[in-house]
Design a protein around this motif. Structure first.
Motif, PDB file in Angstrom:
ATOM      1  N   ALA A   1       0.824  -1.213   0.000  1.00 21.60           N
ATOM      2  CA  ALA A   1       0.000   0.000   0.000  1.00 21.60           C
ATOM      3  C   ALA A   1       0.856   1.260   0.000  1.00 21.60           C
ATOM      4  CB  ALA A   1      -0.939  -0.005   1.201  1.00 21.60           C
ATOM      5  N   THR A   2       2.037   1.182   0.633  1.00 25.10           N
ATOM      6  CA  THR A   2       2.920   2.361   0.668  1.00 25.10           C
ATOM      7  C   THR A   2       3.572   2.632  -0.681  1.00 25.10           C
ATOM      8  OG1 THR A   2       4.922   1.123   1.323  1.00 25.10           O
ATOM      9  CG2 THR A   2       3.427   1.834   3.079  1.00 25.10           C
ATOM     10  N   TYR A   3       3.530   1.659  -1.587  1.00 29.34           N
ATOM     11  CA  TYR A   3       4.103   1.855  -2.918  1.00 29.34           C
ATOM     12  C   TYR A   3       3.183   2.679  -3.826  1.00 29.34           C
ATOM     13  CZ  TYR A   3       7.219  -2.111  -1.774  1.00 29.34           C
ATOM     14  OH  TYR A   3       8.147  -2.951  -1.205  1.00 29.34           O
ATOM     15  N   LEU A   4       1.927   2.752  -3.480  1.00 32.49           N
ATOM     16  CA  LEU A   4       0.947   3.412  -4.347  1.00 32.49           C
ATOM     17  C   LEU A   4       0.961   4.911  -4.107  1.00 32.49           C
ATOM     18  CD1 LEU A   4      -1.940   0.819  -3.855  1.00 32.49           C
ATOM     19  CD2 LEU A   4      -0.208   0.883  -5.663  1.00 32.49           C
ATOM     20  N   GLU A   5       1.129   5.661  -5.184  1.00 29.09           N
ATOM     21  CA  GLU A   5       1.333   7.099  -5.083  1.00 29.09           C
ATOM     22  C   GLU A   5       0.101   7.880  -5.545  1.00 29.09           C
ATOM     23  OE1 GLU A   5       4.959   8.178  -7.076  1.00 29.09           O
ATOM     24  OE2 GLU A   5       6.000   6.374  -6.395  1.00 29.09           O
ATOM     25  N   VAL A   6      -0.297   8.835  -4.697  1.00 32.98           N
ATOM     26  CA  VAL A   6      -1.432   9.702  -5.030  1.00 32.98           C
ATOM     27  C   VAL A   6      -1.100  10.499  -6.284  1.00 32.98           C
ATOM     28  CG1 VAL A   6      -2.851  11.635  -4.255  1.00 32.98           C
ATOM     29  CG2 VAL A   6      -2.147   9.864  -2.621  1.00 32.98           C
ATOM     30  N   GLY A   7      -2.052  10.551  -7.184  1.00 32.67           N
ATOM     31  CA  GLY A   7      -1.856  11.278  -8.436  1.00 32.67           C
ATOM     32  C   GLY A   7      -1.375  10.389  -9.558  1.00 32.67           C
ATOM     33  N   ASP A  54      -1.397   6.556  -8.968  1.00 34.44           N
ATOM     34  CA  ASP A  54      -2.038   5.251  -8.814  1.00 34.44           C
ATOM     35  C   ASP A  54      -3.423   5.368  -8.177  1.00 34.44           C
ATOM     36  OD1 ASP A  54       0.413   3.903  -9.657  1.00 34.44           O
ATOM     37  OD2 ASP A  54       1.194   4.382  -7.663  1.00 34.44           O
ATOM     38  N   ASP A  55      -4.125   6.471  -8.427  1.00 31.56           N
ATOM     39  CA  ASP A  55      -5.371   6.751  -7.712  1.00 31.56           C
ATOM     40  C   ASP A  55      -6.406   5.632  -7.863  1.00 31.56           C
ATOM     41  OD1 ASP A  55      -4.247   9.101  -6.926  1.00 31.56           O
ATOM     42  OD2 ASP A  55      -5.342  10.375  -8.323  1.00 31.56           O
ATOM     43  N   GLU A  56      -6.544   5.113  -9.076  1.00 32.74           N
ATOM     44  CA  GLU A  56      -7.532   4.059  -9.306  1.00 32.74           C
ATOM     45  C   GLU A  56      -7.190   2.800  -8.514  1.00 32.74           C
ATOM     46  OE1 GLU A  56      -9.221   1.243 -12.955  1.00 32.74           O
ATOM     47  OE2 GLU A  56      -8.139   3.100 -13.431  1.00 32.74           O
ATOM     48  N   ILE A  57      -5.910   2.457  -8.474  1.00 35.73           N
ATOM     49  CA  ILE A  57      -5.462   1.279  -7.745  1.00 35.73           C
ATOM     50  C   ILE A  57      -5.595   1.500  -6.236  1.00 35.73           C
ATOM     51  CG2 ILE A  57      -3.563  -0.346  -7.382  1.00 35.73           C
ATOM     52  CD1 ILE A  57      -4.712  -0.339 -10.212  1.00 35.73           C
ATOM     53  N   ILE A  58      -5.257   2.702  -5.788  1.00 33.17           N
ATOM     54  CA  ILE A  58      -5.364   3.019  -4.359  1.00 33.17           C
ATOM     55  C   ILE A  58      -6.780   2.760  -3.854  1.00 33.17           C
ATOM     56  CG2 ILE A  58      -5.354   4.899  -2.674  1.00 33.17           C
ATOM     57  CD1 ILE A  58      -2.990   6.112  -4.257  1.00 33.17           C
ATOM     58  N   LYS A  59      -7.761   3.218  -4.603  1.00 30.22           N
ATOM     59  CA  LYS A  59      -9.162   3.052  -4.205  1.00 30.22           C
ATOM     60  C   LYS A  59      -9.536   1.571  -4.148  1.00 30.22           C
ATOM     61  CE  LYS A  59     -13.263   4.623  -3.248  1.00 30.22           C
ATOM     62  NZ  LYS A  59     -13.527   5.321  -1.962  1.00 30.22           N
ATOM     63  N   LYS A  60      -9.131   0.813  -5.149  1.00 30.37           N
ATOM     64  CA  LYS A  60      -9.485  -0.608  -5.201  1.00 30.37           C
ATOM     65  C   LYS A  60      -8.719  -1.425  -4.154  1.00 30.37           C
ATOM     66  CE  LYS A  60     -10.724  -0.719 -10.123  1.00 30.37           C
ATOM     67  NZ  LYS A  60     -10.428  -1.327 -11.446  1.00 30.37           N
ATOM     68  N   TYR A  61      -7.545  -0.926  -3.766  1.00 32.72           N
ATOM     69  CA  TYR A  61      -6.686  -1.695  -2.870  1.00 32.72           C
ATOM     70  C   TYR A  61      -7.018  -1.485  -1.392  1.00 32.72           C
ATOM     71  CZ  TYR A  61      -2.432  -4.109  -1.379  1.00 32.72           C
ATOM     72  OH  TYR A  61      -1.548  -5.009  -0.818  1.00 32.72           O
ATOM     73  N   GLU A  62      -7.833  -0.504  -1.092  1.00 34.08           N
ATOM     74  CA  GLU A  62      -8.142  -0.193   0.305  1.00 34.08           C
ATOM     75  C   GLU A  62      -8.640  -1.408   1.076  1.00 34.08           C
ATOM     76  OE1 GLU A  62     -10.942   2.969   0.188  1.00 34.08           O
ATOM     77  OE2 GLU A  62      -9.430   4.540  -0.106  1.00 34.08           O
ATOM     78  N   VAL A  84       1.366  -6.471 -11.151  1.00 32.42           N
ATOM     79  CA  VAL A  84       0.295  -7.423 -10.855  1.00 32.42           C
ATOM     80  C   VAL A  84      -1.001  -6.678 -10.543  1.00 32.42           C
ATOM     81  CG1 VAL A  84      -0.524  -9.173  -9.232  1.00 32.42           C
ATOM     82  CG2 VAL A  84       1.823  -9.254 -10.049  1.00 32.42           C
ATOM     83  N   LEU A  85      -0.910  -5.641  -9.707  1.00 33.42           N
ATOM     84  CA  LEU A  85      -2.106  -4.884  -9.323  1.00 33.42           C
ATOM     85  C   LEU A  85      -2.754  -4.224 -10.529  1.00 33.42           C
ATOM     86  CD1 LEU A  85      -0.926  -3.171  -6.006  1.00 33.42           C
ATOM     87  CD2 LEU A  85      -2.388  -5.181  -6.270  1.00 33.42           C
ATOM     88  N   TYR A  86      -1.947  -3.662 -11.406  1.00 36.59           N
ATOM     89  CA  TYR A  86      -2.507  -2.999 -12.589  1.00 36.59           C
ATOM     90  C   TYR A  86      -3.178  -4.013 -13.517  1.00 36.59           C
ATOM     91  CZ  TYR A  86      -1.281   1.869 -11.942  1.00 36.59           C
ATOM     92  OH  TYR A  86      -1.269   3.167 -11.494  1.00 36.59           O
ATOM     93  N   HIS A  87      -2.591  -5.203 -13.632  1.00 37.39           N
ATOM     94  CA  HIS A  87      -3.225  -6.200 -14.492  1.00 37.39           C
ATOM     95  C   HIS A  87      -4.501  -6.733 -13.855  1.00 37.39           C
ATOM     96  CE1 HIS A  87      -3.870 -10.053 -16.616  1.00 37.39           C
ATOM     97  NE2 HIS A  87      -3.464  -9.341 -17.649  1.00 37.39           N
ATOM     98  N   MET A  88      -4.478  -6.943 -12.549  1.00 37.17           N
ATOM     99  CA  MET A  88      -5.700  -7.373 -11.855  1.00 37.17           C
ATOM    100  C   MET A  88      -6.804  -6.343 -12.039  1.00 37.17           C
ATOM    101  SD  MET A  88      -5.714 -10.277  -9.965  1.00 37.17           S
ATOM    102  CE  MET A  88      -6.683  -9.954  -8.509  1.00 37.17           C
ATOM    103  N   SER A  89      -6.437  -5.082 -11.984  1.00 32.29           N
ATOM    104  CA  SER A  89      -7.436  -4.018 -12.187  1.00 32.29           C
ATOM    105  C   SER A  89      -7.985  -4.039 -13.610  1.00 32.29           C
ATOM    106  CB  SER A  89      -6.807  -2.659 -11.883  1.00 32.29           C
ATOM    107  OG  SER A  89      -7.736  -1.614 -12.087  1.00 32.29           O
ATOM    108  N   LYS A  90      -7.081  -4.249 -14.563  1.00 27.49           N
ATOM    109  CA  LYS A  90      -7.476  -4.327 -15.971  1.00 27.49           C
ATOM    110  C   LYS A  90      -8.447  -5.483 -16.210  1.00 27.49           C
ATOM    111  CE  LYS A  90      -5.459  -5.314 -20.541  1.00 27.49           C
ATOM    112  NZ  LYS A  90      -4.203  -5.648 -21.264  1.00 27.49           N
ATOM    113  N   MET A  91      -8.260  -6.578 -15.487  1.00 27.33           N
ATOM    114  CA  MET A  91      -9.119  -7.758 -15.638  1.00 27.33           C
ATOM    115  C   MET A  91     -10.376  -7.669 -14.783  1.00 27.33           C
ATOM    116  SD  MET A  91      -7.625  -9.750 -17.836  1.00 27.33           S
ATOM    117  CE  MET A  91      -8.435 -11.323 -17.590  1.00 27.33           C
TER     118      MET A  91
END
Length: 406
Positions: free
Chosen positions: A208-214, A216-224, A396-403
């Motif tokens: 979660a600390t790897y995700l940067e505001v501005g 990775d916003d879409e991933i941040i929301k899904k990863y909460e 991995v997170l970006y591909h999971m989001s894409k799928m």
């Protein structure tokens, strides 16, 4: 070797195997064991014995369970060995007999098992050493390339197809075959003080600390929902979710649990065969559990972006296998279910990938496993290549989001 000397029951087991193989008197000319991080449930010995009367040599792999309460109280060791023993004594023979009765020659998808010892807590299996047939492990530090993934997805199509067909044609036999299989993944989530849950929770929070505001916003929301222990709940749901389209899975399918055989062609090598290792986490579940775990733990963004092609390779292999066994793939596992199941079951593959990638990004001397105490885990917490780990898990997170699976 201290571990060998401390386990007279393993020595006795090897003597029984040797005698059964016509080698009553022998000398041990080679004895090694697996490295740290290569197996959570016991010690694996690689042994070469030499017949005193004929100089015949026999290369063996002996998987021996941890007998100590300090391990068995906090790891599902009994369930793990029960699964693997069941695979070699019931699953593999039943599938092979069914395949042969259908007029088809079965694929050699696992090593030959010479003998098993099922007594708890001294469970053991003796297998052929596949290295003597020129199979080799893939360097776990490296990313599996397109050649390997194409071969693996084709291979899994056949392996899954055998069980799918048995289930379709002989449902009662299939039900009896899978009934004794234990859900080892689920057992990991039920151990109150197990290192697995602590490790998974800590790793998820680190990611979660790897995700940067501005950025990775879409991933941040899904990863909460994965943070603060949420990943444990989601993992448990993924490993207990029941669906109609299931087959017997390999289970623990990262690259270290496969061996590959190559053919030399001039200055290059061609992959021609493979075998599955470690059948302790076999399950009756969606094939996507195997496919997602394998892809995410072994690949990179390049391979993730090729998933549609790997889907087709898998499905064509599955279809051909089922057709040869007198079944219709469209009835048993329609193609559209692959992507639907990815949305539903790929979280298991993702969660296991977090653990595997951290292992792959850690130097051998710093590796800890599930048998280590909390202090050892704490000391090793940050001893991994943070840059590589960050890049790979974000892919991995970006591909999971894409799928639409995150």
């Amino acid at each position: 070797m201290d571990e060998w000397r401390a386990r007279p029951h393993v020595q006795k087991f090897v003597k029984a195997v040797a005698k059964e193989q016509g080698i009553p008197e022998y000398t041990i000319i080679n004895l090694t064991r697996t490295k740290k991080g290569e197996g959570y449930s016991g010690i694996i010995f690689m042994i070469t014995i030499k017949d005193k009367s004929s100089d015949r040599e026999l290369d063996l792999v002996v998987k021996s369970a941890f007998t100590e309460d300090e391990h068995r109280n906090f790891l599902p060791i009994e369930d793990s060995y029960a699964n693997e023993i069941h695979f070699f004594t019931e699953v593999k023979p039943t599938l092979n007999k069914f395949i042969e009765e259908c007029g088809m020659r079965p694929t050699n998808y696992a090593a030959h098992c010479y003998q098993i010892h099922a007594e708890v807590p001294k469970e053991m299996l003796c297998l052929e050493n596949l290295r003597t047939s020129n199979f080799e492990l893939f360097d776990k530090k490296l990313i599996l390339d397109d050649e390997h993934f194409s071969f693996i997805f084709n291979y899994y199509g056949r392996f899954h197809g055998y069980s799918f067909a048995l289930k379709a044609r002989r449902p009662e036999d299939y039900a009896k075959l899978v009934a004794p299989i234990r859900n080892v993944f689920e057992q990991f989530t039920k151990i109150p003080e197990g290192n697995f849950k602590t490790f998974l929770k800590d790793t998820s929070n680190t990611i979660a600390t790897y995700l940067e505001v501005g950025e990775d916003d879409e991933i941040i929301k899904k990863y909460e929902k994965y943070q603060d222990g949420g990943i444990i709940d989601l993992f448990e749901k993924a490993v207990t979710d029941v669906c109609d389209h299931t087959t017997i899975l390999h289970g623990d399918c990262w690259s270290n649990n496969m061996m590959f055989k190559y053919e030399t062609l001039g200055n290059s090598r061609k992959l021609v065969d493979m075998r599955l290792l470690d059948l302790q986490i076999i399950r009756d579940a969606s094939p996507v559990c195997d496919l997602s775990y394998c892809l995410y733990s072994g690949g990179s963004k390049t391979e993730y972006d090729n998933l549609d092609r790997y889907f087709k390779i898998y499905y064509e292999s599955l279809s051909m296998t089922l057709q040869a066994l007198g079944c219709d793939v469209k009835t048993i596992y329609p193609f559209n279910l692959l992507k639907e199941h990815w949305k539903r079951f790929a979280r298991l593959g993702m969660a296991m990938t977090f653990a595997i990638l951290k292992l792959k990004c850690t130097n051998q001397e710093d590796i800890v496993d599930l048998t280590d105490n909390r202090e050892r885990h704490e000391a090793a917490r940050n001893k991994y290549n943070d840059r590589d780990f960050k890049k790979r898990v974000k892919d991995v997170l970006y591909h999971m989001s894409k799928m639409d699976a995150l």
